[in-house]
Structure formats: C-alpha cells, structure tokens
Design a protein around this motif. Structure first.
Motif, PDB file in Angstrom:
ATOM      1  N   GLN A 106       9.885   7.848  -2.458  1.00  0.00           N
ATOM      2  CA  GLN A 106       9.555   8.749  -3.562  1.00  0.00           C
ATOM      3  C   GLN A 106       8.448   8.176  -4.441  1.00  0.00           C
ATOM      4  N   LYS A 107       8.489   6.897  -4.702  1.00  0.00           N
ATOM      5  CA  LYS A 107       7.452   6.245  -5.521  1.00  0.00           C
ATOM      6  C   LYS A 107       6.094   6.276  -4.817  1.00  0.00           C
ATOM      7  N   LEU A 108       6.095   5.978  -3.515  1.00  0.00           N
ATOM      8  CA  LEU A 108       4.828   5.900  -2.783  1.00  0.00           C
ATOM      9  C   LEU A 108       4.229   7.277  -2.514  1.00  0.00           C
ATOM     10  N   LEU A 109       5.064   8.298  -2.358  1.00  0.00           N
ATOM     11  CA  LEU A 109       4.539   9.656  -2.167  1.00  0.00           C
ATOM     12  C   LEU A 109       3.801  10.142  -3.414  1.00  0.00           C
ATOM     13  N   LYS A 110       4.091   9.569  -4.566  1.00  0.00           N
ATOM     14  CA  LYS A 110       3.435   9.950  -5.823  1.00  0.00           C
ATOM     15  C   LYS A 110       2.172   9.135  -6.089  1.00  0.00           C
ATOM     16  N   MET A 111       1.855   8.216  -5.196  1.00  0.00           N
ATOM     17  CA  MET A 111       0.689   7.342  -5.383  1.00  0.00           C
ATOM     18  C   MET A 111      -0.588   8.123  -5.054  1.00  0.00           C
ATOM     19  N   LYS A 112      -1.253   8.604  -6.072  1.00  0.00           N
ATOM     20  CA  LYS A 112      -2.474   9.410  -5.912  1.00  0.00           C
ATOM     21  C   LYS A 112      -3.706   8.514  -5.966  1.00  0.00           C
ATOM     22  N   GLY A 113      -4.804   9.011  -5.423  1.00  0.00           N
ATOM     23  CA  GLY A 113      -6.067   8.291  -5.550  1.00  0.00           C
ATOM     24  C   GLY A 113      -6.530   7.565  -4.308  1.00  0.00           C
ATOM     25  N   TRP A 114      -6.150   8.039  -3.140  1.00  0.00           N
ATOM     26  CA  TRP A 114      -6.598   7.419  -1.892  1.00  0.00           C
ATOM     27  C   TRP A 114      -7.825   8.134  -1.355  1.00  0.00           C
ATOM     28  N   LYS A 115      -8.699   7.390  -0.709  1.00  0.00           N
ATOM     29  CA  LYS A 115      -9.784   7.959   0.087  1.00  0.00           C
ATOM     30  C   LYS A 115      -9.299   7.929   1.523  1.00  0.00           C
ATOM     31  N   ALA A 116      -9.425   9.030   2.206  1.00  0.00           N
ATOM     32  CA  ALA A 116      -8.946   9.133   3.585  1.00  0.00           C
ATOM     33  C   ALA A 116      -9.716   8.196   4.512  1.00  0.00           C
ATOM     34  N   GLY A 117      -9.079   7.855   5.629  1.00  0.00           N
ATOM     35  CA  GLY A 117      -9.764   7.114   6.680  1.00  0.00           C
ATOM     36  C   GLY A 117     -10.837   7.989   7.303  1.00  0.00           C
ATOM     37  N   ILE A 118     -11.859   7.370   7.855  1.00  0.00           N
ATOM     38  CA  ILE A 118     -12.987   8.108   8.447  1.00  0.00           C
ATOM     39  C   ILE A 118     -13.070   7.794   9.938  1.00  0.00           C
ATOM     40  N   MET A 119     -13.210   8.854  10.727  1.00  0.00           N
ATOM     41  CA  MET A 119     -13.408   8.712  12.166  1.00  0.00           C
ATOM     42  C   MET A 119     -14.479   9.712  12.586  1.00  0.00           C
ATOM     43  N   ASN A 120     -15.503   9.243  13.278  1.00  0.00           N
ATOM     44  CA  ASN A 120     -16.631  10.078  13.698  1.00  0.00           C
ATOM     45  C   ASN A 120     -17.263  10.801  12.507  1.00  0.00           C
ATOM     46  N   GLY A 121     -17.315  10.122  11.366  1.00  0.00           N
ATOM     47  CA  GLY A 121     -17.945  10.679  10.177  1.00  0.00           C
ATOM     48  C   GLY A 121     -17.108  11.693   9.414  1.00  0.00           C
ATOM     49  N   GLU A 122     -15.880  11.936   9.848  1.00  0.00           N
ATOM     50  CA  GLU A 122     -15.017  12.932   9.216  1.00  0.00           C
ATOM     51  C   GLU A 122     -13.754  12.286   8.677  1.00  0.00           C
ATOM     52  N   PRO A 123     -13.223  12.782   7.535  1.00  0.00           N
ATOM     53  CA  PRO A 123     -11.932  12.271   7.052  1.00  0.00           C
ATOM     54  C   PRO A 123     -10.815  12.680   8.010  1.00  0.00           C
ATOM     55  N   VAL A 124      -9.888  11.762   8.262  1.00  0.00           N
ATOM     56  CA  VAL A 124      -8.792  12.019   9.201  1.00  0.00           C
ATOM     57  C   VAL A 124      -7.473  11.508   8.622  1.00  0.00           C
ATOM     58  N   CYS A 125      -6.385  12.014   9.177  1.00  0.00           N
ATOM     59  CA  CYS A 125      -5.070  11.479   8.841  1.00  0.00           C
ATOM     60  C   CYS A 125      -4.961  10.097   9.460  1.00  0.00           C
ATOM     61  N   CYS A 126      -4.397   9.175   8.711  1.00  0.00           N
ATOM     62  CA  CYS A 126      -4.393   7.793   9.160  1.00  0.00           C
ATOM     63  C   CYS A 126      -3.112   7.096   8.740  1.00  0.00           C
ATOM     64  N   ARG A 127      -2.678   6.151   9.556  1.00  0.00           N
ATOM     65  CA  ARG A 127      -1.518   5.306   9.252  1.00  0.00           C
ATOM     66  C   ARG A 127      -2.044   3.985   8.697  1.00  0.00           C
ATOM     67  N   LEU A 128      -1.554   3.636   7.508  1.00  0.00           N
ATOM     68  CA  LEU A 128      -1.924   2.371   6.878  1.00  0.00           C
ATOM     69  C   LEU A 128      -0.660   1.532   6.783  1.00  0.00           C
ATOM     70  N   SER A 129      -0.635   0.416   7.480  1.00  0.00           N
ATOM     71  CA  SER A 129       0.552  -0.445   7.530  1.00  0.00           C
ATOM     72  C   SER A 129       0.335  -1.702   6.698  1.00  0.00           C
TER      73      SER A 129
END
Length: 138
Positions: A106-129
């Motif tokens: 719940q705390k992390l889902l409220k963490m706003k202010g991320w820049k998406a990962g980029i693949m082939n010049g486009e923003p994409v959904c990404c897993r950050l571990s």
C-alpha cells in the motif's frame, strides 16, 4: 557435439524470453525486466530513499516489534507502467506475512514521481527489483 551447445543456447534464450516478457493484467501487455533506460525516481535517489525511510521503514519497525521473527531484508519488485505509476508490488522469495506484504504494498503503490523505463525510444512497463535492508539499533 556442436549441436548440444546450440540447443542449450536456444533453450536459454527461450527461457529468458519467457521471464523477461511476463504478462500481467494491470494495464501492461508486456513487462520488461531489461530496458535501455531503467525507471528513475524523478526527484532523485536521495528523495526515493527518504520516501522509503519515512513510509516503509516504520512498517518494518512495527512488524519487528509485533513478531518474534526479525525482518532484516525484504526483496521488492515494483511494476512501473508507461506513465511512471507503480501498478504492482511483488515480494519474490518472501518469507514475510501477507499482512506485512499488504502494508508495504500500500505504501509503495502511493509512491508517485517515477519516469518509466524506455525501450526502443518508447516508455514501457518495467519491473524494478531491489532489496530493502533493515538494521536493528539497540
């Protein structure tokens, strides 16, 4: 003999591709593990650390006070969508309670202010571990 290494290489590629392009039902058709540019917290690493200290650390501390089992490290996977929103939080290899996972999620889902990962010049959904390590002071 050359056939075995080629077969092994093909198998490894296939297995890696399956892992790297996992499907989830949160507005992401494809979730990348590796991208050209990883997701970044817009306010910088220091502010991301500050958020974790202010929001997540108290949850860990509260959990440690309530339970006999001491949590010293938690591995977390954030799924960040194309708009830079945290859309899911996972706990791989977790041995913590589902209640504790829920509170941190719940705390992390409220963490706003991320820049998406980029693949082939486009923003994409990404897993950050990343791991969160906790030190107990007495």
């Amino acid at each position: 003999m050359k056939c075995i290494p080629l077969l092994l290489l093909t198998l490894l590629f296939f297995l890696n591709k399956q892992t790297a392009f996992a499907q989830i039902a949160l507005g992401c058709d494809t979730v990348y593990i590796l991208t050209e540019t990883i997701p970044m917290y817009e306010k910088g690493d220091a502010e991301a650390t500050k958020y974790l200290l202010n929001e997540v650390a108290p949850v860990v501390s509260s959990y440690n006070k309530k339970n006999d089992a001491l949590v010293t490290k938690v591995h977390i996977d954030l799924i960040i969508n194309q708009q830079g929103n945290v859309v899911d939080v996972e706990f791989p290899n977790s041995n913590i309670s589902s209640e504790f996972e829920f509170e941190i999620k719940q705390k992390l889902l409220k963490m706003k202010g991320w820049k998406a990962g980029i693949m082939n010049g486009e923003p994409v959904c990404c897993r950050l571990s990343f791991p969160i390590s906790c030190i107990l002071y007495k």
